[in-house]
Design a protein around this motif. Structure first.
Motif, short mmCIF file in Angstrom:
data_model
loop_
_atom_site.label_atom_id
_atom_site.label_comp_id
_atom_site.label_asym_id
_atom_site.label_seq_id
_atom_site.Cartn_x
_atom_site.Cartn_y
_atom_site.Cartn_z
N TYR A 57 0.82 -1.21 0.00
CA TYR A 57 0.00 0.00 0.00
C TYR A 57 0.85 1.27 0.00
O TYR A 57 0.54 2.23 -0.69
N PHE A 58 1.94 1.26 0.76
CA PHE A 58 2.74 2.48 0.93
C PHE A 58 4.06 2.49 0.17
O PHE A 58 4.82 3.45 0.27
N ASP A 60 5.17 3.11 -2.78
CA ASP A 60 5.49 4.22 -3.68
C ASP A 60 5.08 5.57 -3.12
O ASP A 60 5.14 6.58 -3.83
N SER A 61 4.69 5.59 -1.88
CA SER A 61 4.20 6.83 -1.27
C SER A 61 5.34 7.81 -1.00
O SER A 61 6.39 7.44 -0.49
N GLU A 62 5.10 9.03 -1.33
CA GLU A 62 6.06 10.09 -1.01
C GLU A 62 5.74 10.73 0.33
O GLU A 62 6.54 11.51 0.85
N ASN A 63 4.57 10.42 0.88
CA ASN A 63 4.12 11.06 2.11
C ASN A 63 4.05 10.11 3.30
O ASN A 63 3.62 10.51 4.38
N HIS A 64 4.48 8.87 3.12
CA HIS A 64 4.43 7.90 4.21
C HIS A 64 5.72 7.11 4.26
O HIS A 64 6.31 6.80 3.23
N SER A 87 3.34 9.48 8.69
CA SER A 87 2.76 10.25 7.60
C SER A 87 3.21 11.70 7.69
O SER A 87 3.25 12.29 8.77
#
Length: 93
Positions: A57-58, A60-64, A87
């Motif tokens: 879920y996370f 590729d996240s830039e904010n997590h 986060s």
């Protein structure tokens, strides 16, 4: 973003499985060990499933940021966090 992967708990599991074959243990101890192994296997699978979900879920996240299996020792006491998601938020005041 994944910073710390989940630890491999296979060594602990192997150690308890080897101990179960010990001739030194009596029937009561072997029964307790079987129950402990069952709980450990279920716990490991639950942690593995949770880590997989969070990583997917996370990833590729830039904010997590995701960290798994954090261990803290403070004055001889131990605390463990299985999964931590941090986060970044931009709160306006």
């Amino acid at each position: 973003m994944l910073i710390k992967k989940a630890d491999d708990k296979g060594k602990r599991l192997s150690l308890l499985e080897d101990l179960q074959r010990s001739a030194v243990l009596d029937a009561r101890q072997k029964q307790w060990l079987r129950e402990e192994l069952s709980r450990l296997r279920k716990g490991i699978q639950g942690e593995r499933d949770s880590a997989y979900y969070l990583d997917q879920y996370f990833k590729d996240s830039e904010n997590h940021v995701v960290l798994h299996d954090l261990r803290f020792v403070i004055d001889g006491d131990v605390a463990q966090i299985d999964h931590l998601v941090i986060s970044r938020s931009s709160a306006s005041t």
